[in-house]
Each structure stands twice: as structure tokens, then as C-alpha cells.
Design a protein around this motif. Structure first.
Motif, mmCIF file in Angstrom:
data_model
loop_
_atom_site.group_PDB
_atom_site.id
_atom_site.type_symbol
_atom_site.label_atom_id
_atom_site.label_comp_id
_atom_site.label_asym_id
_atom_site.label_seq_id
_atom_site.Cartn_x
_atom_site.Cartn_y
_atom_site.Cartn_z
ATOM 1 N N ALA A 140 28.933 -21.641 62.701
ATOM 2 C CA ALA A 140 27.808 -21.583 63.642
ATOM 3 C C ALA A 140 27.467 -20.147 64.030
ATOM 4 O O ALA A 140 26.475 -19.911 64.713
ATOM 5 C CB ALA A 140 28.136 -22.406 64.877
ATOM 6 N N GLY A 141 28.275 -19.205 63.599
ATOM 7 C CA GLY A 141 27.985 -17.806 63.925
ATOM 8 C C GLY A 141 28.208 -17.481 65.385
ATOM 9 O O GLY A 141 27.435 -16.759 66.000
ATOM 10 N N GLU A 142 29.274 -18.038 65.962
ATOM 11 C CA GLU A 142 29.515 -17.816 67.389
ATOM 12 C C GLU A 142 30.272 -16.519 67.671
ATOM 13 O O GLU A 142 30.126 -15.941 68.734
ATOM 14 C CB GLU A 142 30.282 -19.010 67.970
ATOM 15 N N PHE A 143 31.110 -16.095 66.746
ATOM 16 C CA PHE A 143 31.894 -14.885 66.997
ATOM 17 C C PHE A 143 32.125 -14.033 65.739
ATOM 18 O O PHE A 143 32.503 -12.874 65.826
ATOM 19 C CB PHE A 143 33.258 -15.241 67.610
ATOM 20 N N GLY A 144 31.894 -14.629 64.578
ATOM 21 C CA GLY A 144 32.258 -13.966 63.325
ATOM 22 C C GLY A 144 31.635 -12.596 63.139
ATOM 23 O O GLY A 144 32.266 -11.681 62.614
ATOM 24 N N ASP A 145 30.392 -12.442 63.613
ATOM 25 C CA ASP A 145 29.721 -11.148 63.453
ATOM 26 C C ASP A 145 30.322 -10.078 64.352
ATOM 27 O O ASP A 145 29.997 -8.898 64.208
ATOM 28 C CB ASP A 145 28.224 -11.292 63.744
ATOM 29 N N ASP A 146 31.156 -10.492 65.307
ATOM 30 C CA ASP A 146 31.768 -9.525 66.222
ATOM 31 C C ASP A 146 33.084 -8.965 65.701
ATOM 32 O O ASP A 146 33.751 -8.220 66.412
ATOM 33 C CB ASP A 146 32.032 -10.203 67.581
ATOM 34 N N LEU A 147 33.490 -9.327 64.494
ATOM 35 C CA LEU A 147 34.806 -8.902 64.018
ATOM 36 C C LEU A 147 34.773 -7.581 63.248
ATOM 37 O O LEU A 147 35.640 -6.734 63.435
ATOM 38 C CB LEU A 147 35.437 -10.002 63.168
ATOM 39 N N SER A 148 33.759 -7.416 62.408
ATOM 40 C CA SER A 148 33.702 -6.224 61.555
ATOM 41 C C SER A 148 33.728 -4.944 62.372
ATOM 42 O O SER A 148 33.089 -4.858 63.426
ATOM 43 C CB SER A 148 32.419 -6.237 60.715
#
Lengths: 323, 401
Positions: B249-257
Motif C-alpha cells: 500500500a506504500g505506507e512506509f516503504g518509500d521512507d526507508l531508502s
């Protein structure tokens, strides 16, 4: 002794003549770096790089062999390169995204496949104008004109057909269903057949031009190469219709075919993702463009051996040769 | 009782007659292939990034483009393609949508439905003669324990996506994986597939950590300080090559890189993503499809659009090759070994007989470049290298009956 000398001189002269006959100039379009590489056919070394329009793909020599027509796909036009001056002397309108084309035998008309708009555009070369557009299937690609100029065969990649167009009426007169993602349509010199390669289908269909029927479906199997990697694209057939050559894409092989019995005689290892094929003027060689290894391979027709690879630009696409 | 039974028999006969009467009407050279579309409007949560919000006509636009492509071909074969759209509102009844399509004589239905709705639609009595082309799901269970004989799946399963990614990581020799898993069912299924792929292709999961933070407001003015610190703490003290995230759902994944403790790339549902389709893809003629789609829809093609396009094209291809507009003939051709679909991925695609899944290469891309395409060279298979991705015949749990 003087006799011997004369004989030697004759031999040397003959050798010289033979070398001159073989000496050609090769032109390669480099899709990725927007250039044409000029290769000296005698030395087999690149001699010049000419900057041209965006994404040059299909290339053709004019009838007098003084100019090179170039499909500049992303510039949405055709460029005319003057080979003496190595300068683009003019551009021709082509419709959007020209990829590949055919020149009618009189040299006056160009037929262009517009991959993006399901059209074949007919261009008057002399006047530099679009004459008409002929609607065809989805993603028109291959273009082959019969030796007498009466029929044009266009393939459409997503419709999976070879469309036969009557060039006088400028209408589609027959549609032949072939295997998936047809690419090139190449006529035999006698006008009796045209061969159509199917990149995803992995076959070449030999089509009887009079009956407009498939007479043979040539299939390929290279030991140690996955069937999925066999993706036929470029086709070259000798004038005497003894041999056919088919570029097999990521299989990195060119198949040699007995053009009478359709038997595959040999697979020649060339560069990576072999794409287009072109003969030299006397058909003693076939040149291949290898899109991934950024070179061309030189096949000797007599011995059926690959004799050399020549580095060119990035993602070489089309190849032609002139004396 | 006897009377009732015979009435039912008569009724069935009538249905059969009516059904067979439909294709008989179409004459050679003037055949109409009927394709239905069944979807339900679903309110999706806003993903973390505001850049790519889910378009409301996702999937449907792909199907429409497929119809246009089929019709272009149909001009030469005397076939045309009718497209009937049934879009059920969020609180509506999918069964009703299906009944409408069935009543119109439509037997080929492309769906963008979640697994429960798809299964209930496929189990309806009206569905007995219908073939469903699932263009929206990646659920392994629909290809496994919950498979159905009347459903074909266009998009790669999560197992295929996981295999495609892990093959690439193994080819790169980045074999030590840190797995970070979100809370949704799909996330857990994808994580399970990554574990399975690691076992299969000899990668190693050094640690698996659930991401337990409850997603709050997407935007806060000083949010990045907290996230930066949190992700660093979350990944500290673990020795790994690559972080694999499961967050569909894209809830947190973009915040990891760029926020992990050690400098390690992020892959999975964010970062380097395995997918059926990707915006940067332009090989094998994909540019043409991207351009056609952009012109039609005014936006980029997504996975679901591509799935729906492939569904409609599969039907079109089978109609052309079998020279028939009759649903039964089309479906039997699609399921035969003569069927092949060219779909801009440099391979011929066909359906696996054991679970109805379309075998296909999987793209590996980040938002702006295509990195690789799996199967990776060297992962061999007895019959088709494409079958190194996902559940192969010997291990399938699908029992169609």
C-alpha cells in the motif's frame, strides 16, 4: 623468365581487380548515439562517424547510391545524407516515428512504416512531400517492395499480419496471418516469394507471392540456447535464391538456410542481439548489426564463416553497403 | 416433483439454445467478439508519496486500448470487438454486475476485483459458461488452494515477483537479506514468497522485522527528523546486503531508502521493484505501447492497465488465430499450446495449464530506470525458463475440479 614475369603481373593485376570489386563502404545506423558509422569494407575498420537525427534506425541507399536515407525515429522525419560530403542535405516528412521503409525500384517513392500511428506513409522523394497514407495493422514495421514495384508488403507487429499493398491502387489487397510480432518482409529477387520473420513466434514464413499463401514455416533450434532467445528479425536472401540468412536476435546466431529446400544448414555465432543483415554489392559477404555488443560481424558467404567483427557506435541497427 | 424436474430440463434446454444461438447469428466476415468488464470501485488508502496517486480508471483504460488494438486487426479479419463495462459501486453487489453481463450473452469477462469478490462471482451459477480474465490480483491463493477452472490470471503472482527479485539479487551475489514486513495480508504473503525464493535460489534472510508503526498523517512539517532517526534505529546492528520491504500500500516503504543505518539498497515493493509493467520500460517495442496508452489515457500505464490490456489482447489474438468469435472456441485456443501472446517483454507468453497463470518475464525497475528483467540468465528449467518464476507444475496446490 619474361614470360613468368608477365604471368605474375597478370596475376597481380587480377588480384588487384578482385580487391577493388570487393572494396565497399559500409554504413551502420547507431540507434543510441544518433550517428552513422562509416566502415571501410576492404580494411574492415571504422573510418568516420557522422552525427545525424535522433534515434536513427532504418537506412537505405538512394537509387544512384549517392545518398543515404535515414529514418530518424525520434526526430519524426527522414534525413537525406549526402555521402560525398557526409552532410545531411535535406529532410523528408515521414509521419510520426518512422522506423523502417522501402524504396520503390524507380527510386522516386519511399514507403515508410509509422510504428506509432498504424499507417504506411508514401513519400515523393523528389518533391519532398507526403503523397498519401495507407491504414494498416497495429505497429507497422517491416517493409518489402516487390522487384517490379507492384506490391508492397508491410508487417504489423501487434496485428501479426503481412499486408500486401497494391502500389498502384495504394490499397491493402491481401492480409496473411503470420506468427507473433512479425518484423521484416524480404522479397526473393525473382519476385516469386517474400519471407517474413516473426520475432516472438520464433519463425520465418515463406510466402508464395502469387498465391499469397504460406508455403513453409522455417523453425530454428540452436543447441544450448533457450527457445525463447530465438527471435528472428533480419533476413537476407541471395539473388540466385540459393541461400537465406536470418538474424536470430538474442540467440546471437545467424541461421543459414538452403533457400530451395528451406533446411537450416548452419548457425553462425555472431555478436550479441543480432538485428539487421545486409549484403555487400557482390553478395560475397553478409554484414550483421549486433545491438548489444555494439559491433558488426562480417560473414563470408563462400565459406559460411564469420571472418571479423568491427566495433561501431552504440546499439547498431541498420546496415547497407555500396561499391 | 416430476413435473418440476422436467420444467427445469426444459428451461436448461432453452438456455442452451439461446446461448448457442448467439454466435450462430454472426456471419463469417462479420463476427462480433463480446468482451465484458467487471470491476468494483474501491476506496484505496493514500500512499505515502503524493506523486503517484492511484488513477480512478486504472485497469479499464488498458482494456479499452486492447479493444482498439483488436479492432485495428479485426478490420482485416472481419471481426469486431464489443466492450461492455460493468463497474459496481463500492457498496454495490458484484453479483448483480455479473448477472447483467451474463444476461447480455457475454461469456468472456475481464475483471479487476479483489480475491473474495472474484471467487464469489466465479462461483455463481451464471458464471458456469463464463471465463474470467483476472487482471487485478497477484494473490498466490487464487493460483493455488483457491484456484478455479474458469479463471485465468494475467498479472504475475506475488510468488513470481519474489522469485524475479531474488534471482536478480542472487545473480548480483547480494544474498544476505533483511526482510521488513508491513501489516497487510498481501505484505505477509509477499514476505512468505521472499522466504521461499531465498530457499529456492540460495539467498539468506538474516532477519525478518515487522514494521509496526501505525501510519498517521502523510505530511507533517518536521516529519523527516523522526523518520530518519527511526529507520536508522530499526536497521542498526544487522549485517545484511539488501533490505527487502513488503509494503504494497506504500505506507512506509518509500521512507526507508537513504535512512538505513548502513548504506544498503532498498528493494521489494519500493526501491528496486519487480513488476509486470514499469514506466521506464521501453524495450522490445514497449515504447509503442507506452505512447499509445499515454495518448489515450493522458497518464502512464500501470500494472493493472497492462494486465487488462493483455487480457483483451489474449482474447483478440485467439479470435484471430482460431478465426472465431465464439467464446468456447476462443477459450479453448487460449488454453491450447498453440497460443502465444506478444506483450512487449521479448518473450512469447502463454497460460500455465496447472493454475491458469500467464507465464511472463518480470521487470525489475526503480521509478526512473529499468534495471533488469528476470528470469536471470543461468536459472535453467526443463521446459521454459519463464517457469523458474512462481509455482511450477510439480509443486502446485491447485486442484481444478
Amino acid at each position: 623468365m619474361p614470360n613468368g614475369l608477365i604471368a605474375r603481373a597478370v596475376v597481380i593485376a587480377l588480384l588487384g581487380a578482385a580487391r577493388i570489386a570487393a572494396a565497399d563502404t559500409i554504413y551502420v545506423s547507431n540507434e543510441k548515439d544518433n550517428t552513422i558509422t562509416v566502415v571501410d569494407g576492404a580494411a574492415l575498420t571504422p573510418v568516420k562517424t557522422i552525427p545525424v537525427g535522433q534515434r536513427p534506425r532504418g537506412i537505405l541507399l538512394s537509387k544512384d547510391e549517392k545518398s543515404l536515407y535515414i529514418c530518424a525515429s525520434d526526430s519524426d522525419h527522414i534525413e537525406v545524407l549526402d555521402l560525398a560530403s557526409a552532410k545531411i542535405e535535406r529532410t523528408l516528412p515521414s509521419g510520426p516515428d518512422p522506423e523502417y521503409f522501402a524504396l520503390d525500384p524507380t527510386g522516386k517513392l519511399l514507403y515508410v512504416a509509422n510504428e506509432d500511428s498504424n499507417l504506411v506513409t508514401v513519400i515523393d522523394v523528389g518533391r519532398g512531400e507526403v503523397v498519401t497514407e495507407i491504414p494498416v495493422g497495429v505497429e507497422p514495421e517491416g517493409m518489402g517492395i516487390s522487384p517490379d514495384g507492384k506490391y508492397l508488403v508491410n508487417t504489423s507487429e501487434t496485428t501479426n499480419m503481412a499486408h500486401v499493398i497494391d502500389t498502384a491502387k495504394r490499397q491493402v489487397v491481401a492480409n496473411i496471418l503470420v506468427d507473433s510480432r512479425p518484423r521484416r518482409a524480404v522479397w526473393t529477387a525473382d519476385g516469386a516469394q517474400f519471407w517474413v520473420s516473426a520475432e516472438i513466434g520464433g519463425t520465418v514464413s515463406v510466402i508464395d507471392a502469387a498465391k499469397r499463401e504460406i508455403v513453409k514455416r522455417i523453425t530454428f533450434a540452436v543447441p544450448g540456447v533457450a527457445a525463447e532467445a530465438i527471435q528472428p528479425v533480419g533476413i537476407a536472401i541471395t539473388r540466385d535464391r540459393k541461400l537465406g540468412f536470418v538474424a536470430l536476435g538474442p540467440a546471437n546466431r545467424v541461421a543459414v538456410i538452403d533457400a530451395q529446400s528451406y533446411e537450416v544448414l548452419k548457425y553462425l555465432l555472431v555478436g550479441q542481439r543480432v538485428w539487421s543483415l545486409g549484403f555487400n554489392p557482390d553478395q560475397s559477404r553478409v554484414y550483421t548489426t549486433n545491438g548489444v555488443s555494439n559491433d558488426i560481424s562480417v560473414i563470408e558467404v563462400g565459406s559460411l564463416k564469420v571472418i571479423k567483427s568491427v566495433p561501431v557506435g552504440q546499439a547498431p541497427w541498420g546496415v547497407v553497403s555500396r561499391p | 416433483m416430476v413435473f418440476g424436474l422436467s420444467r427445469r430440463v426444459v428451461f436448461r434446454l432453452l438456455v442452451v439454445l439461446v446461448a448457442s444461438g448467439v454466435p450462430a447469428v454472426a456471419r463469417a466476415g462479420d463476427e462480433k467478439v463480446q468482451i465484458g468488464w467487471l470491476s468494483q470501485a474501491v476506496k484505496r488508502s493514500l500512499p505515502l508519496s503524493y506523486l503517484d496517486q492511484p488513477p480512478p480508471d486504472e485497469g479499464l483504460q488498458g482494456a479499452r486500448l486492447g479493444i482498439a488494438d483488436n479492432d485495428t486487426t479485426g478490420r482485416f479479419t472481419g471481426q469486431s470487438f464489443a466492450f461492455t463495462e460493468a463497474i459496481v459501486p463500492e457498496d454495490g453487489d458484484v453479483a448483480e454486475g455479473l448477472r447483467d453481463l451474463a444476461a447480455k450473452g457475454i461469456r468472456l469477462v475481464v475483471t479487476d476485483l479483489a480475491a473474495p469478490e472474484l471467487l464469489s462471482a466465479a462461483g455463481m451459477p451464471e458464471a458456469s459458461e463464463i471465463t474470467f480474465f483476472d487482471a487485478g490480483t497477484a494473490d498466490d491463493r487464487l493460483r493455488g488452494t483457491d484456484c478455479r477452472a474458469n479463471i485465468l490470471h494475467l498479472l504475475p503472482s506475488r510468488a513470481m515477483l519474489a522469485d524475479a527479485l531474488v534471482q536478480y539479487l542472487v545473480a548480483k551475489r547480494w544474498q544476505e537479506l533483511l526482510l521488513v514486513v508491513g501489516h497487510a495480508d498481501g505484505d505477509r504473503e509477499f514476505a512468505g514468497d521472499i522466504r521461499h525464493a531465498a530457499l529456492k535460489f540460495q539467498a539468506h534472510i538474516v532477519e525478518e522485522k515487522p514494521w509496526t508503526f501505525v501510519p498517521g498523517a502523510r505530511r507533517t512539517d518536521t516529519g523527516h527528523f523522526a523518520i530518519q532517526a527511526e529507520v536508522a534505529r530499526f536497521t542498526q546492528g544487522i549485517s545484511y546486503d539488501v533490505l527487502v520491504v513488503a509494503d504494497e500500500a506504500g505506507e512506509f516503504g518509500d521512507d526507508l531508502s537513504y535512512r538505513t543505518f548502513a548504506p544498503r539498497p532498498v528493494t521489494g515493493t519500493q526501491g528496486l521493484v519487480p513488476s509486470a509493467w514499469a514506466r521506464p520500460h521501453e524495450q522490445w517495442g514497449a515504447t509503442q505501447l507506452q505512447q499509445r496508452f499515454l495518448r489515450q489515457a493522458g497518464r502512464w500505464m500501470t500494472d493493472r492497465d497492462y494486465g487488462a490490456w493483455m487480457a483483451v489482447r489474449a482474447i483478440g489474438e485467439a479470435a484471430t488465430r482460431s478465426k472465431s468469435a465464439e467464446p468456447a472456441a476462443i477459450v479453448s485456443f487460449i488454453r491450447s499450446d498453440r497460443f502465444e501472446l506478444a506483450a512487449y517483454k521479448g518473450a512469447r507468453l502463454s497460460f500455465r495449464s496447472w493454475d491458469g497463470q500467464l507465464r511472463q518475464p518480470v521487470l525489475l525497475a526503480d521509478p526512473r530506470s529499468l534495471v533488469s528483467v528476470s528470469p536471470q540468465p543461468g536459472f535453467l528449467h526443463q521446459f521454459s525458463e519463464l517457469d523458474t518464476l512462481g509455482v511450477d507444475k510439480p509443486e502446485t496446490k491447485c486442484r481444478m475440479g
